[in-house]
Scaffold this active site. Structure first.
Site, PDB file in Angstrom:
ATOM      1  CE  LYS A 137      -3.462   2.571   2.623  1.00 18.29           C
ATOM      2  NZ  LYS A 137      -4.462   2.561   3.705  1.00 18.29           N
ATOM      3  CG  HIS A 275     -10.326 -27.470 -36.036  1.00 13.39           C
ATOM      4  ND1 HIS A 275      -9.684 -26.250 -35.882  1.00 13.39           N
ATOM      5  CD2 HIS A 275      -9.948 -27.926 -37.242  1.00 13.39           C
ATOM      6  CE1 HIS A 275      -8.966 -25.983 -36.953  1.00 13.39           C
ATOM      7  NE2 HIS A 275      -9.100 -26.996 -37.796  1.00 13.39           N
TER       8      HIS A 275
END
Length: 515
Positions: A137, A275
């Site tokens: 922070k 595929h």
């Protein structure tokens, strides 16, 4: 500004001694706790114990040691805020400029077989994430390191200027919050599952990046490959690549599909995928025979495809594989002779999966699918069926051989995109109809592909027939047995057609939609 004091507390001590030694040589005071402090002292690195900073002993078996104002004031104080500076001076507190922390090994703990709940809870870090969040922070003034891979970069910047750059601190802070978020997500997931609540009101998932990919489905799309923590050891994410260039996004999708299908079989089996759909599946007495059947199922579509086997690839099989262009071959392993043959092909990728577990022995996992603005989550489809669970609904019951082929087809159709129809005979697919908008269309594709091989074949359908037209088409092509879920309001129509043509039909009571 410059780095004068560093707080170091790590569970994974890789590289920490050399890192702290160099910091100390540059005049940085090292503050440390517990095992890290002992290690540094043993290695001759000057270290200040955390209790000397807080004026308070480590208590409760080390559970409480860094949760103290002397620590968090030093981390959170805004250095250019006059009031913060005044309070620090009045209270006799010092700034902490660098935090180096990695967390208790929660993931490693719950990965152990039969881990005790109490052990898992004890390995939830509290002080570590708190220090990390405080430092991250306040990254405008504090550097924070959670990853040993960043040690060298931090040392280089401190060596050059006495401090890290703001750009580096921002990057490190972002990494910290990703790290603590992933850590908390893993804990949340563990506790949710322990409590029997795998789909809670808030769901946070975490994955570890394995590699950046060149692109996604198409060159204009960015992509990366991630692994779920605690992934099973027989998945694509844990496979070892033995040869070939890196996998593409489409390679990974297709290879995963092939791997899931081949796990359906306990006998030697080979699956060819294009595929995301199987173009050929075969089982045999050997992996060589199984590959021969998978190839014969569709020798056109297998070209440029992905092949997965559930047995070690031997030299004879490798020689056949090498006759055509394949993108990938996956197998539990390869003999050295097989590797000598296949590695002569520069563009083939060889993946060693290790021993595969049969699909029916696997626990269902939750599958996440992204949608625009959210995601949907479901259990993976690991359902399997035994012959004794099938319901014969026609006048003629399937023969023993027909029953064997029906179960074979059912294992395959489960993995074909819906609407799906599979024709099979002699332990191999002979026709696959995938991803059609109606079931008749899927059947037409499968029958056309099978040609003369449709005569005497079985048909598997992933969902019920809404009317008798699909079965009529199959019967005229020579199909002799059918497996399907049943449950249509027009089941009797299909049963009537089957009886007219002498087809044996069984219901599973389970469907396998796959979108």
């Amino acid at each position: 500004m410059s780095i004068k004091r560093a707080l170091v507390s790590v569970s994974d001590k890789t590289g920490i001694v050399d890192f702290c030694r160099e910091l100390s040589q540059m005049g940085v005071e090292i503050i440390s706790t517990g095992g890290t402090s002992s290690l540094l002292s043993k290695e001759g690195v000057p270290v200040v114990g955390i209790s000397d900073v807080t004026g308070f002993p480590e208590i409760m078996d080390g559970r409480v040691k860094t949760l103290h104002p002397a620590v968090h004031s030093g981390l959170l104080a805004v250095r250019d805020n006059e009031e913060h500076t005044r309070q620090m001076k009045e209270l006799g507190l010092d700034y902490i400029d660098l935090v180096v922390v990695n967390l208790y090994p929660f993931q490693e703990t719950i990965a152990k077989p039969d881990v005790a709940y109490e052990d898992a809870i004890e390995n939830i870090d509290i002080g570590g994430p708190t220090m990390l969040r405080s430092a991250a922070k306040n990254h405008a003034f504090v550097s924070v390191v959670v990853d040993a891979d960043d040690y060298s970069h931090v040392l280089e910047e401190v060596r050059n200027s006495g401090d890290t750059t703001l750009e580096t601190r921002k990057r490190l802070a972002a990494k910290v919050f990703r790290h603590t978020a992933a850590y908390d997500a893993l804990i949340s997931d563990y506790l949710s599952n322990v409590n029997g609540d795998p789909l809670p009101e808030r769901l946070t998932v975490t994955y570890e990046k394995l590699q950046d990919l060149r692109y996604g489905e198409n060159p204009h799309q960015q992509a990366a490959f991630y692994r779920k923590p605690l992934a099973a050891q027989d998945t694509l994410t844990t496979a070892e690549q033995l040869h070939g260039k890196e996998l593409s996004y489409n390679n990974i999708n297709d290879a995963n599909a092939a791997l899931q299908i081949v796990k359906e079989f306990e006998e030697p089996a080979v699956v060819a995928v294009k595929h995301m759909n199987p173009c050929g599946v075969g089982v045999g007495e050997s992996i060589y025979e199984a590959y021969g059947k998978a190839y014969a199922a569709d020798p056109t579509s297998i070209f440029g495809g992905i092949v997965a086997a559930n047995r070690i690839i031997d030299s004879d099989t490798a020689a056949k594989l090498s006759e055509i262009f394949l993108e990938i071959v996956l197998a539990p392993d390869f003999t050295q002779e097989a590797l000598d043959i296949l590695t002569k092909k520069k563009n083939i990728r060889l993946l060693k999966t290790g021993e595969l577990s049969a699909a029916r022995n696997r626990e269902s996992q939750f599958v996440v699918t992204s949608i625009d603005g959210g995601m949907i989550v479901q259990q993976s489809d690991v359902h399997s069926i035994e012959a004794s669970e099938l319901k014969v609904v026609t006048d003629r019951a399937p023969s023993e051989e027909e029953l064997k082929q029906l179960l074979f087809g059912w294992k395959v159709v489960k993995h074909v995109k819906s609407n799906a129809i599979v024709l099979a005979a002699n332990d191999m697919t002979v026709g696959v109809g995938a991803g059609q908008m109606n079931r008749v269309g899927a059947a037409k594709i499968a029958i056309e592909q099978a040609g003369e091989l449709a005569k005497g074949a079985i048909l598997a359908s992933d969902a019920f027939f809404p009317m008798g037209d699909t079965l009529e088409l199959a019967a005229k092509a020579g199909v002799i047995a059918v497996i399907q879920p049943g449950g249509s309001i027009k089941d009797e129509e299909s049963i009537k057609v089957a009886n007219e043509y002498g087809i044996a039909m069984v219901f599973t009571g389970v469907r396998h939609f796959k979108h």
